[in-house]
Design a protein around this motif. Structure first.
Motif, PDB file in Angstrom:
ATOM      1  N   ALA A 284      -4.617   3.484  -9.597  1.00 20.41           N
ATOM      2  CA  ALA A 284      -4.819   3.732  -8.169  1.00 20.41           C
ATOM      3  C   ALA A 284      -4.791   2.455  -7.352  1.00 20.41           C
ATOM      4  O   ALA A 284      -4.202   2.413  -6.265  1.00 20.41           O
ATOM      5  N   GLU A 285      -5.385   1.377  -7.878  1.00 23.55           N
ATOM      6  CA  GLU A 285      -5.429   0.128  -7.121  1.00 23.55           C
ATOM      7  C   GLU A 285      -4.091  -0.598  -7.102  1.00 23.55           C
ATOM      8  O   GLU A 285      -3.918  -1.565  -6.360  1.00 23.55           O
ATOM      9  N   GLU A 286      -3.121  -0.129  -7.889  1.00 26.90           N
ATOM     10  CA  GLU A 286      -1.807  -0.758  -7.929  1.00 26.90           C
ATOM     11  C   GLU A 286      -0.768  -0.009  -7.096  1.00 26.90           C
ATOM     12  O   GLU A 286       0.359  -0.476  -6.944  1.00 26.90           O
ATOM     13  N   LEU A 287      -1.131   1.153  -6.578  1.00 24.91           N
ATOM     14  CA  LEU A 287      -0.199   1.921  -5.763  1.00 24.91           C
ATOM     15  C   LEU A 287       0.075   1.189  -4.456  1.00 24.91           C
ATOM     16  O   LEU A 287      -0.731   0.372  -4.007  1.00 24.91           O
ATOM     17  N   PRO A 288       1.218   1.454  -3.825  1.00 21.82           N
ATOM     18  CA  PRO A 288       1.518   0.788  -2.542  1.00 21.82           C
ATOM     19  C   PRO A 288       0.406   1.018  -1.534  1.00 21.82           C
ATOM     20  O   PRO A 288      -0.112   2.134  -1.396  1.00 21.82           O
ATOM     21  N   ARG A 289       0.034  -0.034  -0.804  1.00 21.45           N
ATOM     22  CA  ARG A 289      -1.085   0.050   0.125  1.00 21.45           C
ATOM     23  C   ARG A 289      -0.734   0.644   1.489  1.00 21.45           C
ATOM     24  O   ARG A 289      -1.623   1.180   2.148  1.00 21.45           O
ATOM     25  N   PRO A 290       0.483   0.520   1.991  1.00 24.49           N
ATOM     26  CA  PRO A 290       0.748   1.180   3.281  1.00 24.49           C
ATOM     27  C   PRO A 290       0.431   2.673   3.171  1.00 24.49           C
ATOM     28  O   PRO A 290       0.758   3.320   2.182  1.00 24.49           O
TER      29      PRO A 290
END
Length: 377
Positions: A299-305
Motif C-alpha cells: 500500500a505504501e508503494e502505490l502511486p501517491r497522486p
C-alpha cells in the motif's frame, strides 16, 4: 416484502442487464451481439436496456469496467514486495498476463477476459482518449516502480514499453490463443526496467507555460469522492494541488506530479463530457491497472497522486466551470481552506503545482525525484 425504491429498482435492472450482456458478448462477441437479445436474456424490454445504457458500445464498456472493478475488489497485496524495479515490473507482467485466454476458450469469452477493445473504439475521439489513457497508465506504473530500491530515475518510458509488450501479446492472443509463453514475456518485461532510454529530460514546452494566477478565494470542496488507487475518501480541502483533466489530456498529469512540492497532496480529477462511453472507458482502463498494481506493490508503494472520477462534474462546477469536455485543463492550489493559485488551459496543472516550488535543475537526484512524487498518506 417492502416495496423497492426507484433507485433500488434501477440498480436491480442495471445488474440484470449487465449479467445478460456479459452472456451475450461471451457467446457472440462484440460485433455480433444484439441489444434485442440482451433485453430478452434479461427479461426486460429494449427500452429498459436503453434507459440504463446509451447503446451497445456503452454496454460493452460497462461489462468490462464491472469485471475490472471485481478484479480490484479481489486484489490482495503481495506478501513481500519485489526488491528492484526490474523484478517489480516482471511481477506486474505476470499478474497482467493472467488474463490471456486458453486455447479452448470461445472468441467472445476470450475477448472479455482480455478486456479487448478490438473493433469497439471506431471514432477518432475514442482513439485519442485511449492513447491518453495508456500514457496515464504508464505514469502510474512508473511512479510505483520508482519507489523500488535503486530505481534509476524516471521510469515512464520503460513502463510504456512494458505495456506495449503486454498489449501486443494480448492482441496476438485474440487471434491465436495459446501463442506466447507468459513466463518468457514476464522475463522480457523485467529486463525493460534497465533498458537505456532517456526519461529525465523535462518537456521543452514547460518554460513557455503561463504562470498560475494568485488568489485568496474560499474553497467549497465537493464531498463524497474517493481515490481510485486506495479506495479511501478524498478530502479536496487538503493543502495541495487539484488538477481537473479531460480524458484526452490525461498525459498532462505527469507535468503536475513532477512539478509538485514535496509533501503536496496531488489530486487528478478525471473529467469528460461523455460519461456513458468515454467515462466508462477511463474507468475500465484505470481500475484495471490499479487491480494489477495492488497485487504487486504494498500500500505504501502505490502511486501517491489521488485519482478521482467525477462523472457528475461536481469539482469543475465548484470551480465555476459550467461545462467540461475531454480537453479540459484547470487546476488550483489549496492552502488553509483557500484557493491561493489557479490556472486554466494547457499546462494548468504544471503552472499551479510549480507555484512557489524551488526550480529543479539537472542536478536533481533520483532520490529527490522520488520525494517529489510523494504526498501525505
Amino acid at each position: 416484502m417492502a416495496r423497492l425504491t426507484r433507485a433500488q429498482q434501477q440498480e436491480r435492472t442495471r445488474a440484470a442487464v449487465l449479467v445478460a450482456a456479459r452472456e451475450e458478448f461471451a457467446e457472440h462477441g462484440y460485433a455480433e451481439a444484439k441489444v434485442d437479445r440482451i433485453a430478452e436474456r434479461a427479461e426486460l424490454t429494449r427500452g429498459a436496456v436503453y434507459s440504463n445504457f446509451t447503446g451497445k458500445r456503452a454496454l460493452y464498456l460497462a461489462v468490462l469496467a464491472d469485471a475490472a472493478e471485481r478484479a480490484r475488489a479481489r486484489a490482495e497485496p503481495p506478501v513481500a514486495s519485489a526488491d528492484s524495479a526490474g523484478r517489480a515490473l516482471g511481477t506486474f507482467a505476470r499478474v497482467w498476463l493472467e488474463r490471456l485466454p486458453l486455447a479452448g476458450d470461445t472468441p467472445g469469452s476470450g475477448h472479455l477476459q482480455l478486456r479487448s477493445l478490438s473493433g469497439v473504439l471506431d471514432t477518432e475521439p475514442a482513439r485519442t482518449a485511449l492513447a491518453e489513457l495508456v500514457r496515464f497508465e504508464a505514469l502510474l506504473l512508473a511512479l510505483a516502480l520508482e519507489s523500488r530500491p535503486a530505481a534509476r530515475g524516471r521510469m515512464v518510458r520503460p513502463a510504456q514499453l512494458a505495456l506495449t509488450l503486454l498489449h501486443g501479446a494480448a492482441g496476438l492472443a485474440e487471434n491465436a490463443p495459446g501463442v506466447g509463453d507468459p513466463f518468457d514475456l514476464a522475463r522480457a518485461a523485467e529486463h525493460l526496467a534497465d533498458i537505456a532510454v532517456n526519461d529525465d529530460a523535462e518537456p521543452p514546452h514547460l518554460p513557455f507555460i503561463a504562470r498560475a494566477q494568485p488568489a485568496a478565494d474560499p474553497w467549497a470542496a465537493p464531498r463524497g469522492l474517493a481515490d481510485e488507487i486506495t479506495g479511501r475518501a478524498v478530502d479536496l480541502a487538503d493543502d495541495g494541488v487539484v488538477v481537473v483533466l479531460g480524458v484526452s489530456r490525461l498525459s498532462a498529469a505527469e507535468e503536475a506530479v513532477r512539478s509538485a512540492r514535496p509533501g503536496d497532496a496531488v489530486t487528478i480529477v478525471v473529467a469528460t463530457s461523455d460519461p456513458a462511453e468515454t467515462g466508462r472507458l477511463a474507468r475500465l482502463r484505470i481500475v484495471d491497472l490499479v487491480a494489477c498494481l495492488r497485487r504487486v506493490f504494498a500500500a505504501e508503494e502505490l502511486p501517491r497522486p489521488r485519482i478521482v472520477f467525477d462523472d457528475g462534474g461536481t469539482v469543475p462546477a465548484a470551480l465555476g466551470r459550467t461545462s467540461v469536455d475531454d480537453l479540459t485543463e484547470v487546476a488550483i492550489r489549496v492552502r488553509d481552506g483557500l484557493i491561493v493559485a489557479h490556472a486554466d488551459g494547457r499546462g494548468a496543472g504544471h503552472a499551479v503545482a510549480d507555484t512557489g516550488a524551488p526550480r529543479r535543475g539537472r542536478g536533481t537526484t533520483a532520490a529527490s525525484r522520488r520525494d517529489l512524487r510523494t504526498g501525505p498518506e
